[in-house]
Design an enzyme around this catalytic site. Structure first.
Site, PDB file in Angstrom:
ATOM      1  CG  ASP A  37       4.722   7.208  -3.795  1.00  0.00           C
ATOM      2  OD1 ASP A  37       5.500   6.665  -4.615  1.00  0.00           O
ATOM      3  OD2 ASP A  37       5.013   7.378  -2.600  1.00  0.00           O
ATOM      4  CG  HIS A  53       3.629   0.411 -10.051  1.00  0.00           C
ATOM      5  ND1 HIS A  53       3.788   1.430  -9.145  1.00  0.00           N
ATOM      6  CD2 HIS A  53       3.680  -0.730  -9.329  1.00  0.00           C
ATOM      7  CE1 HIS A  53       3.912   0.935  -7.931  1.00  0.00           C
ATOM      8  NE2 HIS A  53       3.860  -0.382  -8.016  1.00  0.00           N
ATOM      9  CB  CYS A 112       6.952   2.827  -7.541  1.00  0.00           C
ATOM     10  SG  CYS A 112       6.609   3.282  -9.244  1.00  0.00           S
TER      11      CYS A 112
END
Length: 301
Positions: free
Chosen positions: A93, A294, A96
């Site tokens: 989101d 990510h 991370c």
């Protein structure tokens, strides 16, 4: 989900905490289109299905994601499997990196019960508070976040009335009212460090945006959901004196055609490390897996 743009370093800048220019330049190499298509694929709707901090999984679950994908990624996961046993995923989101750091650090304290480290980090947190005050931040803008972090830090030390178990740490990390406040604590610490050492960070920020250092902090560091890059990691590691290892899973190959997994250790200035005068070499106890877009948490065997 995080930013993958390369950072241009000024070769004239020297610092005990600086990352060599080549390390910043290499950041661009991790923006692999295939992986980006898979992981930019964690859209907001899908991301919400993942807890802020998920349960630990065997590393084999990572290989399952790429069974129909790149062969080199599957080979690299095999290499990772030689050293790492499991992975803990975090929600993609935009928070991370901070969320992964938060859980990994508190988990380390819970398992180690290192009172000396807790005392050291509290002293650094106090310095971070003074930094923000010196930069003109009013206490009410950040004080609640600082207070909550200290409460979480105290709670993972056992033997107190408010001590929590590992299961409770997971529950709290999934509680938005707690988890987001701790993320905001880290964002303010990061913003304060960047502005305090603006001359050092400015060349790297200019490689990302035309904004000033202050504008960068207001638009790309402090707001929730803004992605993190080398600048954020370096600043947080330096401010708190916590070494961080980032392992990169990408499609790059070695010059000799072999398969290896690159990593970079963010090591703070010696003066910020525990027992710095003892001449010790400190290995990171926080290890994050970076796939373009990510961060997750890795656990060594």
């Amino acid at each position: 989900m995080q930013n993958q743009e390369g950072l241009q370093a000024d070769g004239e800048v020297k610092s005990a905490t600086s990352v060599p220019a080549t390390e910043f330049d290499e950041w661009a190499n991790f923006a692999d289109n295939d992986i980006m298509q898979q992981h930019s694929a964690i859209h907001a709707e899908e991301a919400e299905k993942i807890p802020y901090v998920a349960d630990k999984e065997p590393l084999s679950s990572l290989a399952a994601e790429y069974q129909s994908g790149s062969t080199i990624l599957l080979e690299k996961i095999k290499v990772l499997n030689e050293q790492y046993a499991s992975i803990r995923r975090t929600r993609g989101d935009g928070n991370c990196f901070f969320r992964s750091f938060m859980f990994s650090y508190l988990e380390h304290i819970l398992e180690s019960q290192d009172q000396a480290e807790v005392n050291r980090i509290k002293a650094n947190v106090e310095e971070c508070r003074k930094t923000l005050q010196g930069l003109g931040y009013t206490d009410f803008t950040f004080e609640d976040f600082f207070t909550l972090f200290i409460e979480q830090l105290d709670s993972v030390l056992q033997g107190n009335e408010d001590s929590i178990s590992h299961d409770e740490l997971v529950v709290r990390s999934r509680d938005q009212s707690i988890s987001d406040y701790v993320v905001m604590f880290f964002r303010f610490v990061t913003a304060g460090e960047i502005q305090k050492r603006s001359e050092f960070f400015e060349p790297f920020i200019m490689g990302l945006t035309n904004a000033t250092v202050e504008q960068f902090c207001k638009s790309s560091v402090e707001p929730m959901g803004e992605e993190s890059d080398h600048v954020h990691i370096t600043a947080l590691s330096d401010a708190l004196g916590v070494p961080i290892r980032v392992v990169y899973l990408d499609r790059s190959s070695c010059d000799n055609g072999g398969v290896s997994v690159n990593h970079h250790d963010f090591i703070p200035a010696d003066s910020n490390l525990p027992n710095a005068s003892g001449g010790k070499t400190f290995s990171p106890f926080i290890t994050l897996l970076y796939r373009p877009g990510h961060y997750d948490i890795l656990y060594q065997k």
